[in-house]
Write an enzyme that holds these catalytic residues in place. Structure first.
Site, mmCIF file in Angstrom:
data_model
loop_
_atom_site.group_PDB
_atom_site.id
_atom_site.type_symbol
_atom_site.label_atom_id
_atom_site.label_comp_id
_atom_site.label_asym_id
_atom_site.label_seq_id
_atom_site.Cartn_x
_atom_site.Cartn_y
_atom_site.Cartn_z
ATOM 1 C CD GLU A 147 60.500 44.351 34.100
ATOM 2 O OE1 GLU A 147 60.774 43.928 32.964
ATOM 3 O OE2 GLU A 147 60.106 43.631 35.022
ATOM 4 C CD GLU A 303 55.896 43.704 35.560
ATOM 5 O OE1 GLU A 303 56.412 42.624 35.235
ATOM 6 O OE2 GLU A 303 56.009 44.732 34.894
HETATM 7 C C1 GLA Z 1 58.476 41.901 32.829
HETATM 8 C C2 GLA Z 1 57.685 43.007 32.176
HETATM 9 C C3 GLA Z 1 56.254 42.663 31.975
HETATM 10 C C4 GLA Z 1 56.091 41.225 31.537
HETATM 11 C C5 GLA Z 1 56.744 40.335 32.559
HETATM 12 C C6 GLA Z 1 56.532 38.869 32.260
HETATM 13 O O1 GLA Z 1 58.523 41.985 34.185
HETATM 14 O O2 GLA Z 1 57.761 44.229 32.849
HETATM 15 O O3 GLA Z 1 55.736 43.547 31.013
HETATM 16 O O4 GLA Z 1 56.679 41.055 30.295
HETATM 17 O O5 GLA Z 1 58.105 40.589 32.549
HETATM 18 O O6 GLA Z 1 57.121 38.021 33.188
#
Ligand code: GLA
Length: 690
Positions: A147, A303
């Protein structure tokens, strides 16, 4: 990803767990039908406990065990969260905020994207991982960083300033060109040496809009350099392993069109709020965006939460069934895999209360049952793998447009393009349509409808593309606040929209905002006509929240105008007025127009305001009809999407719904249906294979 099944799994952070738990995890993964886990995302401190000393044995043994259990590994490069020693020994790697505060370790993503030391350290780490794992049979993909720009996308320090100058030199070639581009002839901002070019830090009032828009692109490009640095190392080690980095939906700070060219497949993280009934819509928006970024190819949902998150003020749970329903909606719109954050819910640390596929309570909890259930459904949906989707409608999206509009001081504060994209996509979603997103300078001729929400920065190349699309028969809908600035970022003179007046037949002479909250320092008193003899007699329609619309006979047109009304010059006598403004000083003036294309069946529609949902829906029904697109016409709360040989029937409601004329084989039970009635249980997806 290098797997021949739909991917299912999640982030696996085994640093938190002992050996017995890991052993149990492997059994549970098999029970849930997990095919892939993302490993090592936050492992830097364990992989390199002190500078230059690597400990990879534990990871090697874990990857071996996963492989033995038949589970693929999406191996992260671990660069997303530097260990404490990096910031302590190399403070220049820490990011500095606009206000001059250093962001220190103890959280995550604490790195300065411009720091050469940081770049050297990640290169060494990634090279070490590549040497060890690039040919491991478990490896299905590399997961670069995590991210990018989620928390930090900039740093206000000398090293970044130097890189910004070099970036501008490459873009403009000369200081004279930069001065011209930024319009420094105004407010005495003329730059006389490159050393005077600085980052847009704190200023007494508005910074230069050209500088701010360029800076946004620079920040996106600088993070992309980090990604490319890692990608080159990984591809050198083994070009057959695909790389990705997980995107964040419509993140404003990264130009994902540019980034998308540098990943082997698109992956995305998506966290709609289950407390909001617009959650499914929001998931659909992101799925359509990711599929489009990949040029129509399948993407991976990298995710999402198996149930609730922990980072909202109050964290709603997904309702029973919603986890599978929303996941399968994402598959229907192009995902070849569903992964979650995270496999096992943490027992300590910042994400202890974020759901995991294996909850704190273990396999007795509803979350686990739903996790296993989705695993089964995905196994049954194998036929969908690799399937592409063809959308008839495209929405035009450009990060440079967002940045230009946000950097501009006026004409309105709202992020009109961002919001317009969501609004128009929502209108399509609610009518049961899948939509693509496209860059305004891409070839648009395959689309039957093209929606252009507030393309404030309309380049010559985009104008050409729209012209070609109308000539090829497309219905093009352009909405207000489009065509205000040109390629150089300068105001369009002679009427906004001028570059596409030939396809719309109109130009914008002025725009009158309404919904204006009057700025009257020092007075909150209601005007009393007996006392406020002058002011109470003055009419100020700009404060009205909405303006009604009427048809050519003065009868109400379904829908209202919001926020502003353009005063149009109608340049082509063939322009048809679809709706007119009811109230305001522009009463009776055109609010929605349509110019038929010179050849073929295309047309240029212009919407001279921000339509509310009813207005958008009314207009869309008409334009879909003009484009000859058949509407699904399904019961409320039900949607149907076809991907490859599989039709996804989704019931978002709390009641079972009967649908008719369903033929094919149910992917879950194997049952054959022939023109039968089918019951869709509440909050459930049923998949039917041709
Ligand atoms: C982000 C991060 C993850 C986690 C999620 C929680 O997407 O990439 O590591 O912290 O948020 O919602």
């Amino acid at each position: 990803m290098l797997i021949d099944r739909l991917a299912y799994g999640g982030d696996y952070n085994p640093e938190q767990w002992d050996d017995a738990t890991i052993e149990r995890d492997l059994e549970l993964m098999q029970e849930a039908g997990v095919t892939v886990v993302s490993v090592g995302i936050f492992s830097w401190a364990f992989l390199e406990p002190e500078p230059g000393r690597y400990e990879l044995g534990w990871l090697r043994s874990l990857v071996d065990r996963l492989h033995a259990a038949g589970i693929g590994v999406d191996l992260a490069t671990a660069t997303a969260s530097p260990p404490p020693w990096l910031g302590r020994q190399y403070p220049e790697t820490l990011p500095i905020t606009r206000e001059g505060h250093v962001l220190r370790w103890g959280s995550r993503q604490a790195y300065n994207p411009s720091s050469q030391v940081f770049r050297d350290k990640i290169a060494a780490l990634v090279q070490t991982l590549a040497n060890e794992f690039a040919h491991h049979p478990a490896l299905v993909a590399w997961h670069i960083n995590n991210e990018y720009a989620c928390h930090v996308h900039e740093s206000f320090d000398a090293e970044t300033e130097g890189r910004f100058r070099a970036w501008l030199q490459a873009k403009y070639g000369s200081l004279a060109a930069l001065n011209d581009g930024w319009g420094t002839a105004f407010w005495s901002q003329r730059l006389s040496a490159w050393d005077e070019v600085i980052l847009p830090g704190l200023t007494p009032t508005y910074p230069n809009p050209g500088q701010v828009a360029d800076y946004r692109q620079f920040c996106s490009d600088t993070l992309l350099e980090l990604h490319l640095l890692e990608k080159e190392i990984l591809h050198r080690a083994n070009p057959d392993i695909p790389v990705t980095t997980n995107f964040l939906g419509l993140l404003e700070s990264l130009d994902y069109w540019k980034w998308a060219k540098h990943v082997d497949f698109i992956s995305n993280d998506s966290y709609p709020d289950p407390a909001d009934p617009r959650g499914a819509r929001s998931y659909a928006f992101e799925a359509d965006l990711m599929r489009s970024l990949g040029g129509g190819k399948p993407f991976i949902q990298m995710e999402q939460a198996p149930n609730q998150v922990q980072w909202r003020e109050r964290n709603a749970v997904k309702r029973p069934g919603q986890y599978a329903l929303w996941s399968l909606q994402t598959v229907a719109r192009g995902a070849d895999g569903i992964l979650n954050f995270q496999w096992r819910q943490s027992k300590a640390g910042a994400e202890t209360w974020h759901s995991g596929m294996v909850p704190h309570a273990g396999s007795e909890a509803r979350t686990w049952r739903e996790v296993v259930g989705l695993g089964r459904q995905l196994t049954g949906a194998a036929a969908v793998l690799g399937g592409e989707i063809k959308a008839d409608v495209a929405l035009l999206l450009d990060w440079q447009n967002f940045w230009a509009q946000e950097a501009a001081v006026g004409p309105v504060e709202e992020k009109t393009a961002l919001r317009g994209l969501r609004d128009w996509h929502a209108s399509l979603f609610e009518r049961g349509h899948v939509a693509d997103f496209a860059h305004p300078e891409a070839d648009l001729t395959g689309y039957r409808i093209i929606i252009v929400p507030s393309l404030f920065r309309l380049t010559e190349a985009a104008a050409t593309r729209l012209r070609e699309a109308v000539a090829a028969g497309a219905q093009v809908i352009v909405t207000f606040l489009s065509g205000w600035i040109d390629d150089a970022g300068h105001a369009v003179l002679g009427g906004y929209l001028r570059p596409i007046r030939d396809i719309l037949g109109v130009r914008v002479l002025e725009m009158a905002p309404f919904s204006v909250v009057p700025y009257l320092p020092g007075t909150g008193e209601v005007l009393d006509p007996e006392i406020d003899r002058v002011s109470a007699a003055i009419v100020a329609p700009a404060a009205a929240p909405l303006v009604d619309l009427v048809d050519d006979f003065g009868a109400p047109w379904p829908g209202n105008a919001r926020e502003g009304a353009d005063d149009l010059a109608v340049d082509d006598e063939r322009v048809q007025v679809v709706a007119r403004f009811g109230g305001t000083d522009l009463a009776g003036r055109p609010a929605i127009t349509m110019l038929p294309g010179a050849r073929g069946s295309g047309a240029g529609w212009y919407v001279a305001t921000n339509l509310d949902s009813r207005g958008r829906d009314t207009l869309l029904a008409r334009v879909l009809d003009s484009a000859g697109i058949v509407e699904p016409g399904l019961p409320a709360g039900v949607s149907r999407t076809k991907r490859g040989p599989v039709t996804f029937w989704l019931n978002h409601t709390d009641e079972p719904v009967i649908v008719r004329g369903v033929t094919g084989r149910r992917c879950d039970t194997g049952e054959s249906l022939a023109a039968a009635e089918m019951v869709l249980p509440a909050r459930t997806a049923v998949l039917i294979e041709d």
